[in-house]
Write a protein that holds these residues in place. Structure first.
Motif, PDB file in Angstrom:
ATOM      1  N   UNK A   1       4.269  13.882  -0.538  1.00 57.39           N
ATOM      2  CA  UNK A   1       5.454  13.063  -0.764  1.00 57.39           C
ATOM      3  C   UNK A   1       5.140  11.589  -0.979  1.00 57.39           C
ATOM      4  N   UNK A   2       4.082  11.102  -0.357  1.00 55.09           N
ATOM      5  CA  UNK A   2       3.820   9.659  -0.389  1.00 55.09           C
ATOM      6  C   UNK A   2       2.507   9.277  -1.055  1.00 55.09           C
ATOM      7  N   UNK A   3       1.705  10.264  -1.433  1.00 59.06           N
ATOM      8  CA  UNK A   3       0.437   9.952  -2.082  1.00 59.06           C
ATOM      9  C   UNK A   3      -0.592   9.339  -1.161  1.00 59.06           C
ATOM     10  N   UNK A   4      -0.438   9.540   0.140  1.00 54.05           N
ATOM     11  CA  UNK A   4      -1.420   9.028   1.087  1.00 54.05           C
ATOM     12  C   UNK A   4      -2.585  10.005   1.211  1.00 54.05           C
ATOM     13  N   UNK A   5      -3.674   9.554   1.797  1.00 50.92           N
ATOM     14  CA  UNK A   5      -4.821  10.422   2.054  1.00 50.92           C
ATOM     15  C   UNK A   5      -5.344  10.138   3.448  1.00 50.92           C
ATOM     16  N   UNK A   6      -6.049  11.103   3.999  1.00 51.41           N
ATOM     17  CA  UNK A   6      -6.551  10.943   5.355  1.00 51.41           C
ATOM     18  C   UNK A   6      -8.070  10.908   5.387  1.00 51.41           C
ATOM     19  N   UNK A   7      -8.586  10.252   6.415  1.00 49.90           N
ATOM     20  CA  UNK A   7     -10.009  10.329   6.760  1.00 49.90           C
ATOM     21  C   UNK A   7     -10.076  10.679   8.242  1.00 49.90           C
TER      22      UNK A   7
ATOM     23  N   UNK B   1       7.631   8.501   7.196  1.00 57.23           N
ATOM     24  CA  UNK B   1       8.164   7.171   6.905  1.00 57.23           C
ATOM     25  C   UNK B   1       7.285   6.090   7.522  1.00 57.23           C
ATOM     26  N   UNK B   2       6.842   6.302   8.755  1.00 56.83           N
ATOM     27  CA  UNK B   2       5.995   5.297   9.407  1.00 56.83           C
ATOM     28  C   UNK B   2       4.710   5.068   8.626  1.00 56.83           C
ATOM     29  N   UNK B   3       4.043   6.149   8.249  1.00 64.65           N
ATOM     30  CA  UNK B   3       2.784   6.016   7.524  1.00 64.65           C
ATOM     31  C   UNK B   3       3.004   5.402   6.146  1.00 64.65           C
TER      32      UNK B   3
ATOM     33  N   UNK C   1       2.616  20.551   6.484  1.00 66.57           N
ATOM     34  CA  UNK C   1       2.328  20.969   5.110  1.00 66.57           C
ATOM     35  C   UNK C   1       1.849  19.796   4.249  1.00 66.57           C
ATOM     36  N   UNK C   2       1.101  18.899   4.885  1.00 71.29           N
ATOM     37  CA  UNK C   2       0.490  17.749   4.201  1.00 71.29           C
ATOM     38  C   UNK C   2       1.530  16.905   3.475  1.00 71.29           C
ATOM     39  N   UNK C   3       2.663  16.701   4.125  1.00 68.02           N
ATOM     40  CA  UNK C   3       3.747  15.930   3.508  1.00 68.02           C
ATOM     41  C   UNK C   3       3.312  14.497   3.212  1.00 68.02           C
TER      42      UNK C   3
END
Length: 377
Positions: free
Chosen positions: A119-125, A86-88, A113-115
């Motif tokens: 769930x939110x369509x975010x990506x990481x770097x 939720x925060x992200x 599990x890469x939620x």
């Protein structure tokens, strides 16, 4: 041929630790009756209302957390995984950027599990892949833009590591210079005060939002909180409802969190100090074993890792037998193999029960454990 009656490993660990007169790491597992009795042992008025969809004692807990962290507001969540997502998600909506800079060993990358992406369509770097928190230069020079920098304090899977206060300020400053917001994954933020030498409100003030856990460090039943500006926590509550976190009643978790704040928070300084003495004693006891290591030494919090050059199965069995036969659990009964041949590690948490051990007693007990381990291997 009848099947052999094999005891469930988790049940065996429970019974073994329950039967020990002392254990160095963690807390003695409780029965349900003991847990209920403990909930009634705090100073909170049990004649007040419980909660219905987050009022009552849950509201009291939220106010207490906001006071402790020096934030405008806080919102209770049933799980830390939900709170993190939720925060992200909230910050991605606010910044318009779905990219989150985090460490590859951060909790959302390893244990959720890469939620955040599913769930939110975010990506990481990843500003850094080193087994430590990224430096200010690495954040400043990250090749891709990002809207949020998430810092796990301490970075658990790397060994409960923390930067220095000056390094943390520089990292936050580097993110701000890139117009990014900063979120602290502070599941164990409570125990960082001795290392940073700053009070909780000053630590939390570096970030735009903070997540804290109630069962890690504080020993609560479950639950977490997001803390920050009221506009942020209001938005977080909306997504909490959408994610299924608007439970009808959560008073046992809230009550146990208040109990943990009352009982454990004042003791953390003593835990951290004793963990340093314990880690030093263990390091001395394993010094003659090639490949053995206490990390970090000294610990940054009251938790640290111990690495030994033996298979996890052998370590688990030897540690359990040692505890069953001596009545003392000097090392944890759960060891893990990180994929390196012949190397295993465990995590130690020096809390209330650990204070009963002197450094000298720890050194002797670990030495005895190693002798049994060599004989078994």
């Amino acid at each position: 041929m009848a099947e052999e009656n094999v005891t469930d490993p988790a049940q065996r660990r429970f019974e073994t630790l329950r039967g020990c007169t002392r254990q160095l790491s963690g807390t003695r597992p409780s029965t349900l009756r003991e847990s209920l009795d403990d909930l009634a042992g705090g100073s909170h008025d049990l004649d007040t209302r419980t909660d219905v969809y987050g009022n009552g004692i849950v509201e009291a807990l939220e106010q207490r957390v906001a006071e402790l962290l020096g934030t405008e507001a806080a919102a209770f969540f049933p799980t830390g995984t939900m709170a993190q997502q939720v925060a992200l998600r909230c910050w991605a909506e606010r910044t318009g950027d779905p990219t989150v800079a985090m460490h590859p060993l951060a909790h959302p990358e390893v244990h959720e599990r890469f939620a955040y992406s599913q769930l939110s369509g975010l990506r990481s770097v990843w500003p850094s892949t080193e087994r430590r928190i990224a430096t200010a230069d690495e954040v400043a020079e990250c090749a891709e833009p990002f809207g949020t920098l998430m810092l796990e304090l301490p970075l658990r899977d790397a060994g409960f590591l923390l930067p220095s206060w000056e390094e943390l300020e520089a990292v936050v400053g580097a993110a701000r210079a890139r117009d990014a917001v900063v979120h602290f994954d502070g599941a164990r933020l409570w125990e960082t005060v001795p290392h940073f030498g700053r009070p909780l409100p000053e630590i939390a003030a570096l970030a735009d939002s903070v997540y804290v856990s109630f069962y890690k460090t504080l020993g609560g039943i479950s639950g977490a909180a997001l803390a920050g500006p009221a506009t942020f926590t209001d938005q977080a509550r909306t997504w909490r409802h959408r994610y299924g976190g608007q439970l009808y009643q959560q008073w046992p978790a809230a009550l146990s969190a208040l109990r943990g704040i009352e009982r454990e928070l004042p003791r953390l300084g003593a835990y951290v100090e004793h963990a340093k003495a314990v880690a030093g004693a263990i390091a001395g006891a394993v010094a003659a074993v090639p490949g053995a290591r206490v990390f970090p030494e000294p610990p940054h919090t009251h938790q640290f890792q111990l690495w030994l050059p033996f298979p996890a199965e052998l370590l688990n069995e030897t540690a359990t037998l040692f505890a069953e036969q001596t009545g003392e659990a000097v090392l944890p009964l759960m060891w893990h193999e990180p994929g390196l041949p012949g190397i295993s590690f465990t995590e130690l948490t020096v809390a209330g029960p650990g204070l009963e051990w002197s450094a000298e007693e720890v050194g002797k007990a670990v030495g005895a454990f190693l002798r049994r381990l060599r004989a078994a291997g």
